[in-house]
Design an enzyme around this catalytic site. Sequence first.
Site, PDB file in Angstrom:
ATOM      1  N   GLY A 106       0.820  -1.210   0.000  1.00 45.44           N
ATOM      2  CA  GLY A 106       0.000   0.000   0.000  1.00 45.44           C
ATOM      3  C   GLY A 106       0.851   1.256   0.000  1.00 45.44           C
ATOM      4  O   GLY A 106       2.080   1.211   0.069  1.00 45.44           O
ATOM      5  N   LYS A 136       2.615   4.366   1.445  1.00 45.29           N
ATOM      6  CA  LYS A 136       3.193   4.643   2.750  1.00 45.29           C
ATOM      7  C   LYS A 136       2.492   5.830   3.414  1.00 45.29           C
ATOM      8  O   LYS A 136       2.167   6.821   2.769  1.00 45.29           O
ATOM      9  CB  LYS A 136       4.690   4.923   2.622  1.00 45.29           C
ATOM     10  CG  LYS A 136       5.506   3.712   2.202  1.00 45.29           C
ATOM     11  CD  LYS A 136       6.989   4.041   2.123  1.00 45.29           C
ATOM     12  CE  LYS A 136       7.802   2.824   1.691  1.00 45.29           C
ATOM     13  NZ  LYS A 136       9.257   3.135   1.606  1.00 45.29           N
ATOM     14  N   ASP A 186      -9.786  -2.758  16.021  1.00 52.54           N
ATOM     15  CA  ASP A 186      -9.206  -2.727  17.361  1.00 52.54           C
ATOM     16  C   ASP A 186      -7.683  -2.821  17.234  1.00 52.54           C
ATOM     17  O   ASP A 186      -7.154  -3.420  16.294  1.00 52.54           O
ATOM     18  CB  ASP A 186      -9.740  -3.902  18.180  1.00 52.54           C
ATOM     19  CG  ASP A 186      -9.502  -3.730  19.673  1.00 52.54           C
ATOM     20  OD1 ASP A 186      -9.132  -2.612  20.104  1.00 52.54           O
ATOM     21  OD2 ASP A 186      -9.710  -4.703  20.424  1.00 52.54           O
TER      22      ASP A 186
END
EC number: 2.7.11.5
Length: 593
Positions: free
Chosen positions: A337, A339, A391
């Site tokens: 992905g 940065k 979470d």
Amino acid sequence: MSNQSSDATPATPTAGLHLTPSAKRIAKTVLNGFDAYFADFQNMTLGAKARFETHNWLGVQEAHRERIELYKHKVDQVCKLVRGVTSKNVLDLNIWQQARQAYALLVSNHSNYEIAETFFNSIFCSLFEHQQIHDRNLFVKPSKDQSYKQLSDYTIYFSYSAEFGFENLIHRVFDDYEFSVPWENKKRDIDFIVASINTHLMPLIDYPLSELRVDFLESIFYRNKGAYLVGRAVHGDFITPILIPFHNNEQGGIYADTLLFDRDSASRVFSFTRSYFMVDAPIPSRFVKFLSSIMPRKDISEIYNAIGFNKHGKTEFYRHVISHMKNSSDKFVIAPGIKGMVMSVFTLPSYDIVFKIIKDRFDPPKKVTEAIVKEKYKLVSRADRAGRMADTQEYSNFIFYRNRFSDELLDELQNVAPSKLIITDKLVIIKHVYTERRMTPLNMYLDHASQQQVEEVMDEYGNAIKQLAAANIFTGDMLLKNFGVTRHGRVVFYDYDEICLITECVFRKIPEPRNEIEEMASTPWYTVGEFDIFPEEFRLFFSGNPAARVAFEEKHKDLYEASYWQSIQTELLAGQINDTFPYRRHLRFSPNR
């Protein structure tokens, strides 16, 4: 709990170690502190039923925050007490090695020994500032194998035979789990449930109903505005979840909202993107074992988190990480992905977790500080995540073997976060790190999505933004790269450095230019306050992906309007708490309710 090298000594306490009076007093003080914490935790939890029945939704949110804060409060309290029970140096490791052995003896027959050991670890880590983490000083590994708790010990569920049909069975269940508030329409709901069983469960059964058993946990699970009866249908090796969510119509009636009967649905109810349940679980490990039987793919750390024991969930997760690293050989790499400007993120390809380190310096135009970022993550842990925020777990001094890091990753970390690293010939110690479930970044998902998938995931993206807004969370930066896609196809937000409360924002419409100079200006010609948000600018988040923008605007164009956000704000300021469902609305018995 902090981490340490995976070559820690065995869990058995040092043989023949002399236990001094000071060590024994410290052990007793810590155990008394744990028992006091657990009692307060349970009392907060037991209030969930009354809050649900009186539809005290603001009280639900307050209790959720207070119960999370309780752990740190008790740890701080016990640390002070420990300093007062001995005249010896409380930072003497010899005393703690003795205290660890004394504590292991004290909790050897404790019904919740594993959580009690995590509490001991928290006291040690607080006093030693997450240093000296070794199994001879605290419980890096559990003191004994948890498998000793046999299934025959179970007294936590009621069993029902299907011999006389499901209508009879559900009638008995409704009688046994009756609330203090009347049912809205008991017969209607039983009919709904039986019809759903006949449609979805009965085709899976090719044996007499007399051979089928249904177990329901004795305690109802409460979260937000819902109450969940959690069970399973059992026949030999066949086990399937049965979950019945209940709601309060706020006019004096309880109703069943739907019936969930498959593992994926159960997993979504207990998702890492949801707030923790309030459930009366005097022996949490037994509840975890039951829940594992209906969600075998879910790690027990995540189940402990889901029922509110997130500190022990953190311990179990750490142990799982160490076990995985021992049984794998791949190297940690920079996470796929774009940065981030604030975090450096890496992962182990064979493990579905990412590790996030706060950079030493943030790229422009970021103006937040490290302290602010930490507060944002704390906000997430205490907020209603509405099924749309992942979470996280926070660790100090997480130790890895250096040979498990790719050269590219090590160079990256040394470049962007050198103050967070201690590097030796054999180890890489990260002083502060967050862990989070790995997901496919939304921008990468779109690169390979079909037209139907684009439409579905952009609807999910819009729903995520709206559901978080209803929970009083403004995501701030809505770039597609800051959202992930789970294995269930759900869109989840995971970049928290710019989140804030909706009630803190000022949503404005961009003023019309008064002349040509203002219209052609390259920078805003109008004043912009610190908390001003201009929803019209959200279109910019789709630059470079017109197909995603079109799909988004078909269903969520209202997010461009300041009036939409202002209406959400008005509801929140009036104390309105919206419904959130961990299942699709079309599954509800009355979806238009």
